[in-house]
Design a protein around this motif. Structure first.
Motif, mmCIF file in Angstrom:
data_model
loop_
_atom_site.group_PDB
_atom_site.id
_atom_site.type_symbol
_atom_site.label_atom_id
_atom_site.label_comp_id
_atom_site.label_asym_id
_atom_site.label_seq_id
_atom_site.Cartn_x
_atom_site.Cartn_y
_atom_site.Cartn_z
ATOM 1 N N LEU A 184 0.756 -1.373 -0.205
ATOM 2 C CA LEU A 184 -0.135 0.039 0.242
ATOM 3 C C LEU A 184 0.727 1.318 0.083
ATOM 4 O O LEU A 184 0.586 2.323 -0.684
ATOM 5 N N GLU A 185 2.153 1.089 0.584
ATOM 6 C CA GLU A 185 2.803 2.379 0.749
ATOM 7 C C GLU A 185 3.624 2.478 -0.713
ATOM 8 O O GLU A 185 4.083 3.484 -0.870
ATOM 9 N N PRO A 204 -4.543 -9.427 13.927
ATOM 10 C CA PRO A 204 -3.421 -8.545 13.908
ATOM 11 C C PRO A 204 -3.796 -7.599 12.448
ATOM 12 O O PRO A 204 -3.380 -6.240 12.545
ATOM 13 N N ALA A 205 -4.782 -7.857 11.821
ATOM 14 C CA ALA A 205 -4.965 -6.957 10.658
ATOM 15 C C ALA A 205 -5.624 -5.693 10.938
ATOM 16 O O ALA A 205 -5.677 -4.714 10.141
ATOM 17 N N VAL A 206 -6.420 -5.545 11.995
ATOM 18 C CA VAL A 206 -7.198 -4.533 12.460
ATOM 19 C C VAL A 206 -6.292 -3.366 13.037
ATOM 20 O O VAL A 206 -6.699 -2.232 12.991
ATOM 21 N N GLU A 207 -4.899 -3.664 13.324
ATOM 22 C CA GLU A 207 -4.052 -2.683 13.988
ATOM 23 C C GLU A 207 -3.931 -1.590 12.738
ATOM 24 O O GLU A 207 -3.980 -0.220 13.069
ATOM 25 N N ARG A 208 -3.144 -1.882 11.599
ATOM 26 C CA ARG A 208 -2.775 -1.054 10.619
ATOM 27 C C ARG A 208 -3.237 -1.248 9.418
ATOM 28 O O ARG A 208 -3.747 -0.276 8.487
ATOM 29 N N LEU A 209 -3.364 -2.713 8.944
ATOM 30 C CA LEU A 209 -3.745 -3.123 7.435
ATOM 31 C C LEU A 209 -5.114 -2.509 7.190
ATOM 32 O O LEU A 209 -5.415 -1.853 6.202
ATOM 33 N N PHE A 210 -6.277 -3.092 7.913
ATOM 34 C CA PHE A 210 -7.588 -2.754 7.761
ATOM 35 C C PHE A 210 -7.857 -1.274 7.502
ATOM 36 O O PHE A 210 -8.464 -0.812 6.651
ATOM 37 N N PRO A 211 -7.262 -0.340 8.615
ATOM 38 C CA PRO A 211 -7.671 1.131 8.624
ATOM 39 C C PRO A 211 -6.999 1.499 7.215
ATOM 40 O O PRO A 211 -7.455 2.618 6.540
ATOM 41 N N MET A 212 -5.742 1.306 6.630
ATOM 42 C CA MET A 212 -4.975 1.832 5.462
ATOM 43 C C MET A 212 -5.964 1.392 4.148
ATOM 44 O O MET A 212 -6.263 1.849 3.463
ATOM 45 N N CYS A 213 -6.484 0.057 4.404
ATOM 46 C CA CYS A 213 -7.360 -0.340 3.218
ATOM 47 C C CYS A 213 -8.542 0.550 3.183
ATOM 48 O O CYS A 213 -9.031 0.780 2.151
ATOM 49 N N GLY A 214 -9.136 0.774 4.348
ATOM 50 C CA GLY A 214 -10.260 1.512 4.453
ATOM 51 C C GLY A 214 -10.076 3.173 3.776
ATOM 52 O O GLY A 214 -10.976 3.504 2.918
ATOM 53 N N GLU A 215 -8.853 3.450 3.909
ATOM 54 C CA GLU A 215 -8.687 4.683 3.514
ATOM 55 C C GLU A 215 -8.409 4.794 2.034
ATOM 56 O O GLU A 215 -8.772 5.635 1.267
ATOM 57 N N ARG A 216 -8.049 3.514 1.560
ATOM 58 C CA ARG A 216 -7.515 3.622 0.242
ATOM 59 C C ARG A 216 -8.505 2.987 -0.780
ATOM 60 O O ARG A 216 -8.569 2.777 -1.914
#
Length: 324
Positions: A184-185, A204-216
């Motif tokens: 994503l980066e 563990p996906a809820v910590e950083r990955l899912f928020p980043m996916c939601g934003e993108r």
């Protein structure tokens, strides 16, 4: 550009039909795929790695019976198949086709892999291509080096194929969140296939990955919603003997489910599907009756009290989405 989501909530994962752990005959494999279609499944995922091409062959043989515009198909790149009459070991798959699996995330290998998949599937359209296992055990500590090869190779090839319409989407098919975050980066993926990192037992996906996916606006397909069997009555987690703490967690969840008359398998499937970035879940199945059962479990009513108690007992995070 808008990202292409696979249809859900229930898809079909093709690893078992590559003879994962045990041999499955062609008749049984075909029946499982037909049962998935008859249950309303319209998203099918496979890979060259699964049985050294066997899963792709079986998918194509069945899916050619149906109108191509009526289903979504994903396969993977990163593993080329080389002829080898000695039928080399390709664990955990048994009795696969006579090809040796060669990891390769380069540009040329990616283009070759897509062309080879067309031939094995006997289909002229692949909707989604995932870069396969870009942090797997076979890479060890070298995954970051391989990621760079993929970034300049596979990612570039798949982006070009998407731009000319040969693919609708691309992403990573992995069992770690870190490569997805880095993708994503550094690139423009559409969808991830994430195995075992968002489940009743492990999030563990809820910590950083899912928020980043939601934003993108990037979608996620969840593989391994039963954590390779532990949440479905088995004793394995991540395809190995489950550690005691995971067994204890499963037993506590099962006690709550039993108290409210809910099947832990329904709870496992519906938990994964409830997160807004999740487009589909793909539990694997070898046999038609298991496919039909997964469809039934997906539709079963889970009392709200189950979700409330799981959060109260801190077995799942208090702020994760759960079904209404």
């Amino acid at each position: 550009m808008p990202h292409f989501p696979p249809p859900g909530p229930l898809g079909f994962g093709g690893a078992p039909l590559g003879n994962m752990f045990e041999r499955v005959d062609d008749v049984t494999a075909e029946a499982a795929l037909v049962a998935a279609w008859d249950s309303g499944v319209r998203y099918f995922d496979t890979a060259p790695h699964y049985g050294s091409g066997l899963s792709e062959h079986r998918f194509g043989n069945v899916l050619r019976q149906y109108p191509r515009e009526d289903f979504t198909l994903s396969t993977k790149v990163g593993r080329l198949l080389r002829p080898d009459a000695g039928r080399p070991d390709n664990a955990p798959f048994v009795d696969g086709l006579p090809f040796r699996v060669q990891p390769d995330y380069s540009y040329d290998a990616t283009m070759r892999s897509i062309e080879d998949s067309y031939q094995r599937l006997g289909l002229a359209q692949i909707d989604i291509a995932f870069v396969h296992d870009l942090a797997a055990d076979h890479l060890g500590d070298a995954w970051e080096e391989q990621f760079e090869i993929a970034r300049t190779g596979a990612f570039r090839a798949l982006t070009q194929l998407r731009e000319v319409g040969a693919l609708k989407a691309w992403g990573l098919g992995v069992n770690l969140t870190e490569p997805c975050i880095r993708a994503l980066e550094q690139a423009d993926p559409d969808v991830f296939l994430l195995a075992g990192r968002y489940s009743l037992l492990n999030q563990p996906a809820v910590e950083r990955l899912f928020p980043m996916c939601g934003e993108r606006g990037v979608h996620v397909v969840i593989g391994g919603p039963y954590n390779s069997g532990l949440l479905a009555g088995g004793r394995t987690f991540d395809y190995k003997d489950a550690p005691p703490e995971m067994i204890a967690g499963r037993d506590r969840i099962a006690t709550i489910c039993d108290r409210h008359g809910a099947d832990i398998r329904s709870v496992a499937l519906q938990f994964c599907a409830a997160h807004p970035v999740v487009a589909a879940i793909i539990p694997g199945a070898k046999r038609a009756e298991k496919v039909t059962e997964n469809a039934r479990l997906m539709e079963a009513v889970v009392p709200a009290a189950v979700w409330q108690e799981l959060k109260h007992e801190q077995l799942i995070p208090a702020d994760v989405p759960t079904p209404n």
